[in-house]
Design an enzyme around this catalytic site. Structure first.
Site, short mmCIF file in Angstrom:
data_model
loop_
_atom_site.label_atom_id
_atom_site.label_comp_id
_atom_site.label_asym_id
_atom_site.label_seq_id
_atom_site.Cartn_x
_atom_site.Cartn_y
_atom_site.Cartn_z
N ASP A 26 13.59 26.74 12.72
CA ASP A 26 12.53 27.70 13.10
C ASP A 26 13.02 28.42 14.35
OD1 ASP A 26 10.01 29.00 13.28
OD2 ASP A 26 9.38 27.56 14.77
N SER A 27 12.32 29.48 14.71
CA SER A 27 12.66 30.19 15.93
C SER A 27 12.40 29.32 17.17
CB SER A 27 11.82 31.46 16.02
OG SER A 27 10.44 31.14 15.90
N CYS A 89 10.35 29.11 9.36
CA CYS A 89 9.81 30.22 10.13
C CYS A 89 9.40 31.32 9.14
CB CYS A 89 10.88 30.73 11.07
SG CYS A 89 10.45 32.20 11.99
N GLU A 168 1.15 27.85 22.12
CA GLU A 168 2.15 27.25 23.02
C GLU A 168 1.52 26.84 24.35
OE1 GLU A 168 6.07 28.09 22.99
OE2 GLU A 168 6.05 28.25 20.81
N CYS A 200 2.23 31.70 9.56
CA CYS A 200 3.02 31.48 10.78
C CYS A 200 3.03 29.99 11.07
CB CYS A 200 2.42 32.25 11.95
SG CYS A 200 3.26 31.95 13.51
N HIS A 202 2.89 28.36 13.70
CA HIS A 202 2.00 27.87 14.77
C HIS A 202 0.54 27.73 14.33
CE1 HIS A 202 5.44 28.85 17.20
NE2 HIS A 202 4.83 28.51 18.32
N1 DGL Z 1 8.09 30.83 13.85
C1 DGL Z 1 7.49 32.15 13.86
C2 DGL Z 1 6.85 32.40 12.48
O1 DGL Z 1 6.49 31.48 11.76
C3 DGL Z 1 6.49 32.31 14.97
C4 DGL Z 1 7.11 32.36 16.33
C5 DGL Z 1 8.04 33.55 16.51
O2 DGL Z 1 7.57 34.70 16.59
O3 DGL Z 1 9.24 33.33 16.57
O4 DGL Z 1 6.68 33.52 12.13
#
Ligand code: DGL
Length: 284
Positions: A26-27, A89, A168, A200, A202
């Protein structure tokens, strides 16, 4: 069953490919919601996680940059001898899944398809809402995949870029989060959606507060749970599912930047023990 020779000099020891770990990236920290779902569903599997914390967020970056980052993320996972990879992600799946699939031979799964299947199964009135980062919503990946299967659907897609920061910050029940979500969700309520895709990593942590705004009649589609189910069926199909036995799956976490903020956050996303976290250098 396909096997791998561990070393050419040692006595020939073969390890079934099914015993290799699953790679997840993931990012940043958000993909740990997907790891947590995989741990619950597939407790015998080892997992190697990469969070590209040095370059998060991906959600506001250009498609070219996201593709480059995703290629480097999968390259790292490949170096960990994985049997399959999960793009945990949504933004990276939306922009880079096809590109990384063309570069690697092992199965690579993204979060969009499982979410789409779950949304199609959930909706009764054909009105589906989608919330995600600006990158995910602008890519149109969810919209295209849903409308290809059911052109009659009425979709309301809403970029909700402030939510990642709120999660976060651990503002999961904060009044400000409620206010911002109420604003973001108003057009979806006006469209009388009966299903909302949380597009997403999160957002599963915001389920409680989203429910308090939309009510229980709107079904929430969580990409983490659906991803784990899709992974299980793909591993089964490819004979890559690890045999249970006594093995308790281990999860190793790697990040491209390790701040003091990460471990407590990871614990919350994972919902349990985190263990050692390794910092790795990714090509830039
Ligand atoms: N992991 C990203 C997503 O699911 C969210 C966080 C980001 O913008 O990197 O889109």
């Amino acid at each position: 069953m396909s096997t791998l020779s561990e070393s050419s000099t040692a006595p020939t020891v073969t390890t079934p490919v099914s015993e290799r770990p699953i790679g997840v990236f993931d990012s940043g920290v958000g993909g740990l919601t997907v790891v947590s779902a995989i741990q619950r569903l597939l407790p015998h599997e080892d997992i190697v996680y990469l969070g590209d914390t040095a370059r998060v967020p991906y959600g506001n970056k250009s498609p070219e940059t996201i593709i480059r980052y995703a290629q480097q993320d999968v390259q790292f996972l490949q170096s960990q001898n994985i049997k399959a990879a999960v793009v945990a992600c949504n933004t990276a799946t939306a922009h880079a899944l096809e590109a990384v699939r063309q570069s690697y031979a092992f199965p690579i799964l993204g979060v969009v398809e499982p979410g789409v299947e779950a949304a199609l199964a959930a909706t009764v009135n054909g009105r589906i809402g989608i919330i995600g980062t600006t990158g995910t919503i602008q890519s149109g990946a969810y919209q295209k995949a849903l409308l290809t299967r059911r052109p009659d659907l009425q979709l309301t897609a809403q970029a909700t870029p402030l939510l990642v920061s709120l999660v976060e910050e651990d503002w999961l029940t904060h009044a400000a989060t409620h206010l911002i979500l109420a604003e973001y969700l108003a057009p979806l309520q006006a469209a009388r959606i009966d299903t909302l895709v949380l597009a997403c990593t999160h957002y599963p942590l915001l389920k409680g507060i989203i429910r308090s705004i939309l009510g229980d009649e709107v079904k929430l589609v969580d990409s983490a749970e659906n991803m784990a189910l899709a992974l299980q069926s793909r591993l089964k199909q490819d004979s890559l599912l690890r045999e249970g036995g006594q093995h308790a799956g281990r999860t190793r976490i790697h990040v491209s930047d390790l701040s003091p903020h990460f471990a407590p956050l990871a614990k919350r996303f994972l919902g349990g023990r985190v263990g050692a976290i390794d910092r790795v250098r990714l090509e830039s």
